[in-house]
Motif scaffolding. Structure first.
Motif, PDB file in Angstrom:
ATOM      1  N   THR A  15       0.843  -1.193   0.000  1.00 29.99           N
ATOM      2  CA  THR A  15       0.000   0.000   0.000  1.00 29.99           C
ATOM      3  C   THR A  15       0.881   1.246   0.000  1.00 29.99           C
ATOM      4  O   THR A  15       1.809   1.351   0.795  1.00 29.99           O
ATOM      5  N   VAL A 148      -4.807   6.241  -1.264  1.00 30.46           N
ATOM      6  CA  VAL A 148      -3.723   5.272  -1.360  1.00 30.46           C
ATOM      7  C   VAL A 148      -3.999   4.312  -2.508  1.00 30.46           C
ATOM      8  O   VAL A 148      -5.130   4.219  -3.003  1.00 30.46           O
ATOM      9  N   PHE A 150      -3.551   0.314  -3.646  1.00 27.87           N
ATOM     10  CA  PHE A 150      -3.323  -1.045  -3.163  1.00 27.87           C
ATOM     11  C   PHE A 150      -4.015  -2.022  -4.103  1.00 27.87           C
ATOM     12  O   PHE A 150      -5.174  -1.806  -4.480  1.00 27.87           O
ATOM     13  N   HIS A 155      -7.869   3.446  -2.829  1.00 32.85           N
ATOM     14  CA  HIS A 155      -8.592   3.230  -1.576  1.00 32.85           C
ATOM     15  C   HIS A 155      -8.443   4.490  -0.733  1.00 32.85           C
ATOM     16  O   HIS A 155      -7.586   5.325  -0.993  1.00 32.85           O
TER      17      HIS A 155
END
Length: 163
Positions: A15, A148, A150, A155
């Motif tokens: 992440t 972020v 991921f 997200h």
């Protein structure tokens, strides 16, 4: 030997914050979306930013010797996509409101945080340049939700405030 595809697939599980990295100077104004940004040390405040050599703006960052890392909040998903696209520089900077700090590189006014930097060193590793950047100014917002990346998707991370 590890295949590049296997490495990229494994890295999708890491992440990372999403940033738009910008520059402005004798070579012009440019920007790109980055997830390969991290702190190096707090004394002196230093970041590293990785950029592919084949990026059309790579040479401009090298020539300008400055950059700003604009860490994106949850409202910036479209801005991230814009700066990752093949759109012209002018079209990219039409999105968002921009100002500047010490170096003159574009600072996204509503970024989660912006790190205004001078590029002190450049290391070549494989397909990428690693910019070692001295932070000369910081602008931080009151936001607490970060965008972020991921598993190849955006997200949101952060605290939702309830009144």
């Amino acid at each position: 030997m590890i295949e590049a595809t296997d490495f990229r697939n494994a890295m999708s599980s890491l992440t990372t914050a999403v940033s738009v990295v910008t520059t402005q100077g004798p070579s012009g104004v440019y920007g790109f979306t980055a997830s390969a940004v991290c702190s190096v040390t707090d004394n002196p405040p230093t970041l590293l930013v990785c950029m592919n050599h084949t990026s059309r703006s790579h040479g401009h960052f090298v020539e300008n010797k400055i950059l700003t890392v604009n860490v994106l909040g949850t409202q910036h998903e479209q801005l991230s996509n814009t700066f990752a696209s093949k759109l012209s520089v002018d079209d990219r900077f039409k999105e968002g409101s921009w100002t500047e700090l010490a170096t003159g590189a574009p600072v996204l006014e509503d970024a989660l945080v912006s790190f205004d930097c001078e590029i002190e060193q450049i290391q070549q590793v494989g397909t990428h340049s690693i910019f070692i950047c001295r932070v000369v100014a910081i602008k931080q917002s009151q936001q607490d939700e970060s965008l972020v990346y991921f598993n190849r998707a955006y997200h949101q991370v952060g605290q939702v405030q309830f009144s």
